[in-house]
Design a protein around this motif. Sequence first.
Motif, mmCIF file in Angstrom:
data_model
loop_
_atom_site.group_PDB
_atom_site.id
_atom_site.type_symbol
_atom_site.label_atom_id
_atom_site.label_comp_id
_atom_site.label_asym_id
_atom_site.label_seq_id
_atom_site.Cartn_x
_atom_site.Cartn_y
_atom_site.Cartn_z
ATOM 1 N N GLN A 119 0.825 -1.204 0.000
ATOM 2 C CA GLN A 119 0.000 0.000 0.000
ATOM 3 C C GLN A 119 0.865 1.262 0.000
ATOM 4 N N VAL A 120 1.967 1.231 0.738
ATOM 5 C CA VAL A 120 2.876 2.385 0.757
ATOM 6 C C VAL A 120 3.479 2.593 -0.631
ATOM 7 N N GLU A 121 3.930 1.517 -1.265
ATOM 8 C CA GLU A 121 4.484 1.636 -2.614
ATOM 9 C C GLU A 121 3.421 2.141 -3.583
ATOM 10 N N GLY A 122 2.183 1.665 -3.422
ATOM 11 C CA GLY A 122 1.093 2.130 -4.275
ATOM 12 C C GLY A 122 0.827 3.612 -4.106
ATOM 13 N N GLN A 123 0.930 4.097 -2.887
ATOM 14 C CA GLN A 123 0.768 5.529 -2.645
ATOM 15 C C GLN A 123 1.823 6.337 -3.375
ATOM 16 N N LEU A 124 3.055 5.896 -3.289
ATOM 17 C CA LEU A 124 4.148 6.632 -3.910
ATOM 18 C C LEU A 124 4.109 6.551 -5.438
ATOM 19 N N GLN A 125 3.354 5.580 -5.949
ATOM 20 C CA GLN A 125 3.189 5.456 -7.399
ATOM 21 C C GLN A 125 1.858 6.045 -7.876
ATOM 22 N N LEU A 183 -2.714 -6.415 -5.847
ATOM 23 C CA LEU A 183 -3.648 -5.486 -5.227
ATOM 24 C C LEU A 183 -4.308 -4.580 -6.255
ATOM 25 N N LEU A 184 -3.563 -4.232 -7.305
ATOM 26 C CA LEU A 184 -4.065 -3.294 -8.310
ATOM 27 C C LEU A 184 -4.639 -3.984 -9.537
ATOM 28 N N LYS A 185 -4.729 -5.298 -9.487
ATOM 29 C CA LYS A 185 -5.067 -6.073 -10.675
ATOM 30 C C LYS A 185 -6.370 -5.631 -11.326
#
Length: 514
Positions: free
Chosen positions: A91-97, A425-427
């Motif tokens: 989730q943290v990586e997704g936020q930064l992306q 998660l983003l699939k």
Amino acid sequence: MMGRDELQFIDRTRLVFVGKGILVGGLTGIVVSLFRLLIEHFSDFIVTFYESSQHQPVRIALWTMLSIGMALFVGWLIKSEPNIKGSGIPQVEGQLQDEIDYPWFSVLWKKFVGGALSVGAGLFLGREGPSIQLGATIGQGVADTQKVPKFERKILISSGASAGLAAAFNAPIAGLLFVIEEVHHTFSPLVWLTSFASALTANFISLYVFGLQPVLYLGSLQDVPLSYYWLFILFGLVLGLFARFYQYVLLGLPRLFRHLPLPSYFHGILPFLLVIPIGLFFPHILGGGNQIITSLEQDNYGIALLVGLFALRFIFSMISYGSSLPGGIFLPILTLGAILGCLFATIAVQVFGLDPVYIRNFIIVGMAGYFAAIGKAPLTAIILITEMVGSLHHLMATGLVSLVAYLVVDSLGGSPIYESLLERLLKNKSKRITGKRQLIEIPITAESILDGIAVRDFQWPKNMLLISLQRGTQVILTHGETIMRAGDILLIMADSSEANELKKTLAVQINPII
């Protein structure tokens, strides 16, 4: 519109960002230290309870009902805020992306409470993933409260993540490397400066609360003779195979849990119930596993017992994490790597005549190599283990094992585990043009085809604008004749919905040999 003034603003405010990193690190250090204390006290209570309840069925029945109640409560937290599921690192990586966003305060308190209950109850989960998300969420909270620009918000989130890992394991340098190697996959001077200040501050608070002794201190070590180093190569091959198997099983867990006749947010009932018989028979192996790591070499486990311990830890850690409870895989991975190291060394003692004094070294390199292969972040793994055990005697062996294990997983098609979890998660998430601009950084490495060529001589993707490059402390506005050099950092403008895909595309185009 972001122009030259804002880019120069980045250069002349480093002290301000250090100050903000210290603020985020201080808040993260306090929160994560409280998180660790709560887990430790709860875990101690759980062990004592199981030891005193082995022949008291009434107490076991009452605890079973209480465990179901805790599982239902954590399930309610997950239902109300799905972004607290799992370790939180994806989730943290997704936020930064720019793929994920969530309300920071809701995630902060629900992750804290849900993680403390799940990890503290003895499930085979780690505190480090939640600690990283707690830190990142604090960074987000500071950014949102101050209403800072988007690039600064990401820097503060990154610094919080770095501080979270530093406070969880008393490992500030590993916290910094984790953000650079695992989260950003690139080097940004402002990110590392702010993150390092944050990590050091959080670590100082953690040391003040928990003391100066390393988290996994194993005593003094002796250097392994070079004549035994062929064993490290063999061990790296074994670790790589086990690491790829771990990735395969972990990523396949959702297919298994879909068969449960329960809503996904209540899947935690299963591990909360299954941990009870484990606790009654083996109370001292509950939790993330740090107590197992420190006792492996001292307790002289036999081969059969090590195999059984590995199987139990592997299976139940999968059940614990697969249920989407708030908890990490970091420490459970290190525990499995330590068990494999002890098992391999014990076999080597009996078969190849390895001196038993070196079993401890294999436990250490097993932790680093297993995590390096699964997370595909070898530098973070090596430095993390070095800081956690407080010894430099294993660096050469750790580097060798991590390299071999990494190459095995890479040759078998394995990807970084947190990146794979984020993709899952983003699939099903649809993408759309947002109209919001994002500035992304692309480093020109030594092997890049851009080194030494002019901007006009490269065919750039259409959905981007190259606005400048950073060379050391100098920002250069680019034009067609600008010659790019290794070490430069390209500053590119793109739509926020396409920024992550653009970074991946450019990484392949400008570094085709990797």
